[in-house]
Design a protein around this motif. Structure first.
Motif, PDB file in Angstrom:
ATOM      1  N   HIS A   1       0.844  -1.199   0.000  1.00 47.28           N
ATOM      2  CA  HIS A   1       0.000   0.000   0.000  1.00 47.28           C
ATOM      3  C   HIS A   1       0.884   1.256   0.000  1.00 47.28           C
ATOM      4  CE1 HIS A   1      -3.304  -2.512   2.235  1.00 47.28           C
ATOM      5  NE2 HIS A   1      -3.105  -2.900   0.992  1.00 47.28           N
ATOM      6  N   ARG A   2       0.622   2.138  -0.932  1.00 46.99           N
ATOM      7  CA  ARG A   2       1.336   3.413  -1.069  1.00 46.99           C
ATOM      8  C   ARG A   2       2.845   3.246  -1.318  1.00 46.99           C
ATOM      9  NH1 ARG A   2      -1.494   3.835   3.408  1.00 46.99           N
ATOM     10  NH2 ARG A   2       0.339   4.157   4.734  1.00 46.99           N
ATOM     11  N   ALA A   3       3.265   2.050  -1.658  1.00 45.86           N
ATOM     12  CA  ALA A   3       4.678   1.823  -1.965  1.00 45.86           C
ATOM     13  C   ALA A   3       5.012   2.406  -3.338  1.00 45.86           C
ATOM     14  CB  ALA A   3       5.001   0.331  -1.936  1.00 45.86           C
ATOM     15  N   ASP A   4       6.267   2.788  -3.523  1.00 43.72           N
ATOM     16  CA  ASP A   4       6.721   3.380  -4.783  1.00 43.72           C
ATOM     17  C   ASP A   4       7.580   2.368  -5.524  1.00 43.72           C
ATOM     18  OD1 ASP A   4       7.651   4.893  -6.874  1.00 43.72           O
ATOM     19  OD2 ASP A   4       8.258   6.615  -5.651  1.00 43.72           O
ATOM     20  N   LEU A   5       7.036   1.807  -6.614  1.00 42.02           N
ATOM     21  CA  LEU A   5       7.740   0.797  -7.405  1.00 42.02           C
ATOM     22  C   LEU A   5       8.171   1.334  -8.768  1.00 42.02           C
ATOM     23  CD1 LEU A   5       5.432  -2.270  -6.680  1.00 42.02           C
ATOM     24  CD2 LEU A   5       7.777  -1.993  -5.905  1.00 42.02           C
ATOM     25  N   ARG A   6       8.180   2.636  -8.921  1.00 39.11           N
ATOM     26  CA  ARG A   6       8.545   3.207 -10.216  1.00 39.11           C
ATOM     27  C   ARG A   6      10.008   2.903 -10.541  1.00 39.11           C
ATOM     28  NH1 ARG A   6       6.704   9.287  -9.350  1.00 39.11           N
ATOM     29  NH2 ARG A   6       7.588   8.767  -7.308  1.00 39.11           N
ATOM     30  N   GLY A   7      10.217   2.405 -11.744  1.00 38.19           N
ATOM     31  CA  GLY A   7      11.567   2.090 -12.191  1.00 38.19           C
ATOM     32  C   GLY A   7      12.109   0.778 -11.664  1.00 38.19           C
ATOM     33  N   ALA A   8      11.316   0.062 -10.869  1.00 40.05           N
ATOM     34  CA  ALA A   8      11.760  -1.223 -10.333  1.00 40.05           C
ATOM     35  C   ALA A   8      11.721  -2.288 -11.420  1.00 40.05           C
ATOM     36  CB  ALA A   8      10.888  -1.641  -9.157  1.00 40.05           C
ATOM     37  N   SER A   9      12.671  -3.208 -11.367  1.00 40.28           N
ATOM     38  CA  SER A   9      12.712  -4.332 -12.304  1.00 40.28           C
ATOM     39  C   SER A   9      11.840  -5.449 -11.730  1.00 40.28           C
ATOM     40  CB  SER A   9      14.160  -4.809 -12.485  1.00 40.28           C
ATOM     41  OG  SER A   9      14.208  -5.910 -13.362  1.00 40.28           O
TER      42      SER A   9
ATOM     43  N   ARG B   1      -2.576  -1.041  -3.001  1.00 41.91           N
ATOM     44  CA  ARG B   1      -3.551   0.041  -2.856  1.00 41.91           C
ATOM     45  C   ARG B   1      -2.777   1.354  -2.890  1.00 41.91           C
ATOM     46  NH1 ARG B   1      -6.506  -0.503   2.324  1.00 41.91           N
ATOM     47  NH2 ARG B   1      -4.920   0.866   3.206  1.00 41.91           N
ATOM     48  N   ASP B   2      -3.142   2.187  -3.855  1.00 37.06           N
ATOM     49  CA  ASP B   2      -2.433   3.452  -4.063  1.00 37.06           C
ATOM     50  C   ASP B   2      -0.939   3.214  -4.296  1.00 37.06           C
ATOM     51  OD1 ASP B   2      -4.793   4.917  -3.663  1.00 37.06           O
ATOM     52  OD2 ASP B   2      -4.479   4.959  -1.491  1.00 37.06           O
ATOM     53  N   THR B   3      -0.617   2.058  -4.870  1.00 41.80           N
ATOM     54  CA  THR B   3       0.777   1.713  -5.174  1.00 41.80           C
ATOM     55  C   THR B   3       1.225   2.471  -6.422  1.00 41.80           C
ATOM     56  OG1 THR B   3       0.371  -0.490  -4.275  1.00 41.80           O
ATOM     57  CG2 THR B   3       2.360  -0.203  -5.610  1.00 41.80           C
ATOM     58  N   ARG B   4       2.405   3.042  -6.397  1.00 43.81           N
ATOM     59  CA  ARG B   4       2.899   3.846  -7.510  1.00 43.81           C
ATOM     60  C   ARG B   4       3.719   2.956  -8.446  1.00 43.81           C
ATOM     61  NH1 ARG B   4       4.990   9.646  -5.480  1.00 43.81           N
ATOM     62  NH2 ARG B   4       4.273  10.148  -7.584  1.00 43.81           N
ATOM     63  N   LEU B   5       3.263   2.885  -9.696  1.00 40.17           N
ATOM     64  CA  LEU B   5       3.916   2.080 -10.717  1.00 40.17           C
ATOM     65  C   LEU B   5       4.233   2.951 -11.925  1.00 40.17           C
ATOM     66  CD1 LEU B   5       1.490  -0.980 -10.638  1.00 40.17           C
ATOM     67  CD2 LEU B   5       3.830  -1.001  -9.784  1.00 40.17           C
ATOM     68  N   ASP B   6       5.312   2.618 -12.649  1.00 41.72           N
ATOM     69  CA  ASP B   6       5.555   3.286 -13.916  1.00 41.72           C
ATOM     70  C   ASP B   6       4.729   2.571 -14.992  1.00 41.72           C
ATOM     71  OD1 ASP B   6       6.915   0.932 -14.392  1.00 41.72           O
ATOM     72  OD2 ASP B   6       8.908   1.839 -14.243  1.00 41.72           O
ATOM     73  N   LEU B   7       4.819   3.014 -16.239  1.00 49.79           N
ATOM     74  CA  LEU B   7       4.003   2.445 -17.311  1.00 49.79           C
ATOM     75  C   LEU B   7       4.251   0.953 -17.468  1.00 49.79           C
ATOM     76  CD1 LEU B   7       2.025   2.774 -19.623  1.00 49.79           C
ATOM     77  CD2 LEU B   7       3.946   3.435 -21.101  1.00 49.79           C
ATOM     78  N   GLN B   8       5.512   0.543 -17.437  1.00 51.91           N
ATOM     79  CA  GLN B   8       5.833  -0.868 -17.607  1.00 51.91           C
ATOM     80  C   GLN B   8       5.195  -1.719 -16.505  1.00 51.91           C
ATOM     81  OE1 GLN B   8      10.034  -1.701 -17.748  1.00 51.91           O
ATOM     82  NE2 GLN B   8       9.753  -3.903 -17.995  1.00 51.91           N
ATOM     83  N   GLY B   9       5.280  -1.246 -15.267  1.00 50.13           N
ATOM     84  CA  GLY B   9       4.680  -1.978 -14.156  1.00 50.13           C
ATOM     85  C   GLY B   9       3.171  -2.026 -14.253  1.00 50.13           C
TER      86      GLY B   9
END
Length: 204
Positions: A160-168, A180-188
């Motif tokens: 929840h509310r974690a930031d996974l942008r740019g993660a592999s 929930r409200d997790t931050r993802l980039d387009l690929q994710g």
């Protein structure tokens, strides 16, 4: 090499030792057991702990730079306000440890087992967590930007509310995690949509 331990130490059992604020430098330990040892405000740089067991050890406000804890086990240890910079914890196991607040700067944590760990709001940016088992861990508000999570197990992991942008996220089943409200980039986001059965048209 450490002045306290100028020679490699193997197979020793340390119990209740007070190493408060000691500088262990680049000491080397293999297959040692540390029980109720006080390492608060202690420092290491280039030290090696291989196949060691830490039980009830206090790492509070300690600093470890380029130190290796490969295949080591941590049970009921306290890392409150500790710093792990460029450390290698491949194959390490964490059980019932206090891990926050903690400062993690890079490092290799591939194959780490941290089932049920409480890592809320911890910044794990750019950390190598390939093949890690984070099942049932609470990573609410955690920052995992640029982290390598390839092959990691996220069964019932709270993101929840974690930031996974740019993660592999190769070979990661995000649908098994609690988002929930997790931050993802387009690929994710595309990966998550496909895991839920969506047919994503990337040509649009």
């Amino acid at each position: 090499m450490s002045e306290l331990f100028p020679d490699p130490v193997e197979g020793r059992d340390f119990r209740g030792d007070d190493w408060y604020a000691d500088d262990l430098g680049a000491a080397r330990f293999a297959d040692c057991t540390f029980t109720d040892v006080d390492l608060s405000e202690a420092t290491t740089k280039g030290a090696v702990f291989e196949g060691c067991t830490f039980a009830g050890v206090r790492f509070n406000a300690s600093t470890h730079v380029s130190t290796s804890f490969v295949a080591s086990t941590f049970r009921r240890c306290n890392f409150f306000d500790a710093t792990l910079e460029g450390c290698k914890l491949s194959g390490a196991v964490f059980a019932e440890c206090t891990m926050r607040p903690i400062r993690v700067v890079g490092g290799q944590w591939g194959g780490v087992t941290a089932r049920g760990a409480a890592w809320t709001n911890v910044d794990l940016s750019d950390l190598d967590l390939r093949e890690a088992d984070l099942s049932m861990a609470d990573l609410t508000g955690a920052v995992l930007r640029g982290a390598r999570l390839d092959g990691a197990t996220l069964r019932d992991t709270v993101l929840h509310r974690a930031d996974l942008r740019g993660a592999s996220l190769d070979r990661v089943d995000l649908s098994a995690a609690r988002l929930r409200d997790t931050r993802l980039d387009l690929q994710g986001a595309v990966m998550l949509a496909e895991l839920h059965g969506a047919d994503v048209d990337a040509t649009l």
